[in-house]
Write an enzyme that holds these catalytic residues in place. Structure first.
Site, PDB file in Angstrom:
ATOM      1  N   GLN A 175       2.302   3.596   1.395  1.00 12.75           N
ATOM      2  CA  GLN A 175       1.269   4.324   2.382  1.00 12.75           C
ATOM      3  C   GLN A 175       0.955   4.077   3.482  1.00 12.75           C
ATOM      4  OE1 GLN A 175       1.501   7.631   2.429  1.00 12.75           O
ATOM      5  NE2 GLN A 175       2.481   7.459   0.393  1.00 12.75           N
ATOM      6  N   SER A 176       2.059   3.142   4.520  1.00 14.39           N
ATOM      7  CA  SER A 176       1.504   2.260   5.788  1.00 14.39           C
ATOM      8  C   SER A 176       1.213   3.436   6.811  1.00 14.39           C
ATOM      9  CB  SER A 176       2.212   1.771   5.984  1.00 14.39           C
ATOM     10  OG  SER A 176       1.973   1.339   7.130  1.00 14.39           O
ATOM     11  N   ASN A 177       0.422   4.050   7.314  1.00 16.08           N
ATOM     12  CA  ASN A 177      -0.296   4.562   8.326  1.00 16.08           C
ATOM     13  C   ASN A 177       0.374   4.333  10.081  1.00 16.08           C
ATOM     14  OD1 ASN A 177      -1.930   6.260   7.344  1.00 16.08           O
ATOM     15  ND2 ASN A 177      -2.849   4.552   7.152  1.00 16.08           N
TER      16      ASN A 177
END
Ligand SMILES: *Cc1c(COP(=O)(O)O)cnc(C)c1O
Length: 337
Positions: free
Chosen positions: A75-77
């Site tokens: 879920q890396s922004n």
């Protein structure tokens, strides 16, 4: 500090707004509470990595790279903003997503940023949680080279001294905004993980009264402080400037990390709900939610004088809310008929 001498691409909607949070502030006893809206940087739902990418991708361009490689959690922004920037610049994006958070569900694996990476056209390599990201990125870069491409590796979180210059700029922007409205910034609260954001802010606010509080969402305090310290040193070197810093300028608080990176906590859920319901402000569950939980709790403990202004740096990440429905009673939603 001559930041303008370095090549930089314009990727963000800047300056981002500085806004008061009167209802949240009243609820927690901080009458002078403000938010710096770096969730509004504009790149595919925005966030703090955009300012770093302005410098990093300028260097990639200069080196005539055609494929950008980076890494982060599922879920890396950071990965999502990098991929979006690549789409805009016409560069290929190959990303390594490390399955590092335990106990996640189907939403986490498919929705939020993971879905956006797919939509934005990235080539995605999902790897197990114990994979060293740097090695995995080097392997992808080798494969790109073997097929005749020109790779450029953006470090995890965009956090090297070059990327962190984006947050030196942010600090200068914030100083100007505060000055324009006659506000003195006493405290600036931010989430800290790969460290470039806090390091840039510390460097850019050096010599002012502002104290930067890094709420770690990743490592314990001492480890996080050394990560940030090293980046501050790297920034000073890059700028060829000696910064008017004291040793105490890098402050990390690890009381709100909970069970670890990406794992929801009750104080996080309560802080995210508070911001949503009192200000209509969406805060993310992995970073900003834990940082805001820290701000709220420290405020209730009396850490801030009512005369002091406290700025919450909103670092973005709201796309990942959709990967955490379960933490916010999302199960109850499916009962609704
Ligand atoms: C990456 C990130 C942070 C942390 O910034 P670092 O520079 O990695 O310390 C904070 N908030 C959000 C939403 C992020 O995506």
């Amino acid at each position: 500090m001559n930041l303008d001498a370095l090549p930089r691409l314009a990727l963000g909607h800047l300056p981002t707004p500085l806004e008061p949070l009167p209802r949240l502030g009243a609820a927690i006893g901080v009458p002078r509470l403000l938010v710096k809206r770096d969730d509004c940087t504009g790149l595919a739902t925005g966030g703090n990595k955009t300012r770093k990418l302005e410098y990093l991708l300028a260097e990639a361009r200069h080196e005539e790279a055609d494929t950008i490689i980076t890494a982060g959690a599922l879920q890396s922004n950071h990965v999502r903003q990098t991929v979006a920037a690549c789409a805009r610049l016409g560069l290929g994006a190959e990303v390594v997503l490390v399955d590092r958070v335990d106990g996640v569900d189907r939403d986490y694996r498919r929705s939020g940023n993971r879905f956006l990476d797919h939509l934005l056209g990235a080539v995605v390599h999902e790897v197990p949680g114990d994979t060293p990201a740097d090695q995995a990125m080097a392997d992808v870069a080798d494969a790109v080279r073997r097929r005749g491409g020109a790779p450029y590796i953006v470090p995890v979180g965009g956090s090297n001294a070059l990327g962190a210059l984006g947050y030196v700029r942010c600090a200068l922007e914030l100083r100007r905004q505060a000055e324009d409205r006659g506000v003195r910034i006493d405290h600036l609260v931010t989430a800290t993980s790969s460290g470039g954001t806090q390091a840039g802010l510390v460097a850019g606010l050096a010599g002012s009264e502002a104290r930067v509080h890094g709420m770690t969402v990743d490592r314990p305090r001492a480890e996080q402080e050394s990560v940030v310290d090293a980046l501050v040193e790297g920034i000073a070197e890059r700028l060829g400037a000696s910064l008017p810093l004291g040793a105490a300028d890098v402050r990390v608080d690890d009381a709100y990390l909970g069970e670890g990176y990406g794992i929801p906590s009750q104080p996080m859920v309560q802080a995210v709900e508070l911001a949503a319901r009192l200000e209509g402000l969406l805060v993310d569950p992995v970073y900003g939610g834990k940082a805001l939980a820290g701000l709220v709790d420290r405020a209730r403990q009396g850490a801030f004088d009512p005369e002091e202004s406290v700025v919450f740096l909103h670092t973005g990440g709201t796309a990942s809310l959709f990967a955490y429905l379960g933490a916010f009673g999302g199960a109850a939603l499916s009962q609704v008929t």
